[in-house]
Design a protein around this motif. Structure first.
Motif, PDB file in Angstrom:
ATOM      1  N   LEU A 110      55.279  55.863  37.310  1.00  0.00           N
ATOM      2  CA  LEU A 110      54.760  54.765  38.127  1.00  0.00           C
ATOM      3  C   LEU A 110      53.238  54.790  38.195  1.00  0.00           C
ATOM      4  O   LEU A 110      52.620  55.855  38.139  1.00  0.00           O
ATOM      5  N   LEU A 111      52.672  53.617  38.342  1.00  0.00           N
ATOM      6  CA  LEU A 111      51.222  53.481  38.531  1.00  0.00           C
ATOM      7  C   LEU A 111      50.979  52.397  39.573  1.00  0.00           C
ATOM      8  O   LEU A 111      51.434  51.261  39.411  1.00  0.00           O
ATOM      9  N   LYS A 112      50.292  52.768  40.637  1.00  0.00           N
ATOM     10  CA  LYS A 112      49.905  51.799  41.660  1.00  0.00           C
ATOM     11  C   LYS A 112      48.431  51.499  41.435  1.00  0.00           C
ATOM     12  O   LYS A 112      47.595  52.403  41.480  1.00  0.00           O
ATOM     13  N   LEU A 113      48.123  50.242  41.179  1.00  0.00           N
ATOM     14  CA  LEU A 113      46.735  49.870  40.910  1.00  0.00           C
ATOM     15  C   LEU A 113      45.913  49.901  42.194  1.00  0.00           C
ATOM     16  O   LEU A 113      46.432  49.653  43.285  1.00  0.00           O
ATOM     17  N   PRO A 114      44.601  50.165  42.036  1.00  0.00           N
ATOM     18  CA  PRO A 114      43.723  50.094  43.207  1.00  0.00           C
ATOM     19  C   PRO A 114      43.689  48.683  43.772  1.00  0.00           C
ATOM     20  O   PRO A 114      44.101  47.722  43.121  1.00  0.00           O
ATOM     21  N   LYS A 115      43.171  48.572  44.974  1.00  0.00           N
ATOM     22  CA  LYS A 115      43.081  47.283  45.665  1.00  0.00           C
ATOM     23  C   LYS A 115      42.352  46.257  44.790  1.00  0.00           C
ATOM     24  O   LYS A 115      41.372  46.580  44.124  1.00  0.00           O
ATOM     25  N   ILE A 116      42.872  45.033  44.809  1.00  0.00           N
ATOM     26  CA  ILE A 116      42.290  43.931  44.030  1.00  0.00           C
ATOM     27  C   ILE A 116      41.642  42.957  45.007  1.00  0.00           C
ATOM     28  O   ILE A 116      42.272  42.509  45.960  1.00  0.00           O
ATOM     29  N   TYR A 117      40.386  42.633  44.747  1.00  0.00           N
ATOM     30  CA  TYR A 117      39.596  41.727  45.591  1.00  0.00           C
ATOM     31  C   TYR A 117      39.451  40.380  44.897  1.00  0.00           C
ATOM     32  O   TYR A 117      39.700  40.265  43.698  1.00  0.00           O
ATOM     33  N   THR A 118      39.044  39.368  45.638  1.00  0.00           N
ATOM     34  CA  THR A 118      38.805  38.055  45.043  1.00  0.00           C
ATOM     35  C   THR A 118      37.384  37.592  45.349  1.00  0.00           C
ATOM     36  O   THR A 118      36.788  38.002  46.343  1.00  0.00           O
ATOM     37  N   ASP A 119      36.866  36.739  44.472  1.00  0.00           N
ATOM     38  CA  ASP A 119      35.564  36.137  44.741  1.00  0.00           C
ATOM     39  C   ASP A 119      35.823  34.730  45.302  1.00  0.00           C
ATOM     40  O   ASP A 119      36.894  34.470  45.838  1.00  0.00           O
ATOM     41  N   ALA A 120      34.895  33.824  45.164  1.00  0.00           N
ATOM     42  CA  ALA A 120      35.025  32.493  45.755  1.00  0.00           C
ATOM     43  C   ALA A 120      35.889  31.540  44.931  1.00  0.00           C
ATOM     44  O   ALA A 120      36.152  30.426  45.361  1.00  0.00           O
ATOM     45  N   HIS A 121      36.340  31.945  43.748  1.00  0.00           N
ATOM     46  CA  HIS A 121      37.104  31.063  42.869  1.00  0.00           C
ATOM     47  C   HIS A 121      38.593  31.094  43.198  1.00  0.00           C
ATOM     48  O   HIS A 121      39.173  32.154  43.373  1.00  0.00           O
ATOM     49  N   SER A 122      39.198  29.897  43.250  1.00  0.00           N
ATOM     50  CA  SER A 122      40.642  29.815  43.469  1.00  0.00           C
ATOM     51  C   SER A 122      41.314  29.414  42.159  1.00  0.00           C
ATOM     52  O   SER A 122      40.660  28.946  41.232  1.00  0.00           O
ATOM     53  N   GLY A 123      42.618  29.620  42.097  1.00  0.00           N
ATOM     54  CA  GLY A 123      43.375  29.279  40.896  1.00  0.00           C
ATOM     55  C   GLY A 123      44.334  30.401  40.535  1.00  0.00           C
ATOM     56  O   GLY A 123      44.545  31.334  41.310  1.00  0.00           O
TER      57      GLY A 123
END
Length: 149
Positions: A110-123
């Motif tokens: 198993l591999l749990k990815l680090p936290k994923i952040y978002t910028d101002a772009h949606s989609g």
């Protein structure tokens, strides 16, 4: 009186243990991955399982890349979801990183990815996970525009 035997040369070859292999990557959940622009996905949003010939594959190196939506030639995206460099400090600590290398599956494959952040772009954005053996998993990340925008 001591007797000694003449020295004998012995040739030997030591081979490194082959790198762990995976022929399949799969998410451990089918939950849709969504976040609001400017926020982060859930802490444990993306967890994958690596297998080789149907068996769990421990110690497999995985690369995670946020890619463009071109199915023929996906390249690293320059907008949308990102990781933070786990080794960056100071001013660079919040700098977006869209490719992570050096990730490996645990003893259970198993591999749990680090936290994923978002910028101002949606989609809808794509996260592409790959192994050296050519196993590929593409995960959709949906980013909604903030309420009132």
């Amino acid at each position: 009186m001591r007797h000694t035997a003449p020295a004998v040369e012995v040739g030997a070859t030591v081979k490194a243990k082959p790198a762990p292999k995976a022929d399949k990557l799969a998410r451990t959940s089918d939950k849709e991955l969504t976040a609001t622009a400017g926020k982060a996905f859930a802490e444990d949003a993306v967890e994958i399982k690596a297998t080789y010939q149907g068996e769990l594959a421990a110690g497999v190196a995985v690369t995670a890349t946020m890619v463009t939506n071109d199915p023929q030639r996906p390249v690293e995206n320059d907008k949308g979801p990102y990781f933070k460099d786990p080794e960056a400090t100071g001013h660079d600590a919040d700098k977006p990183v869209r490719t992570l290398t050096g990730l490996t599956t645990d003893a259970n494959g198993l591999l749990k990815l680090p936290k994923i952040y978002t910028d101002a772009h949606s989609g809808t954005f794509l996260l592409r996970l790959t192994t050296a053996d050519g196993a590929v998993l593409t995960v959709k990340l949906k980013v909604a525009a903030p309420a009132g925008s």
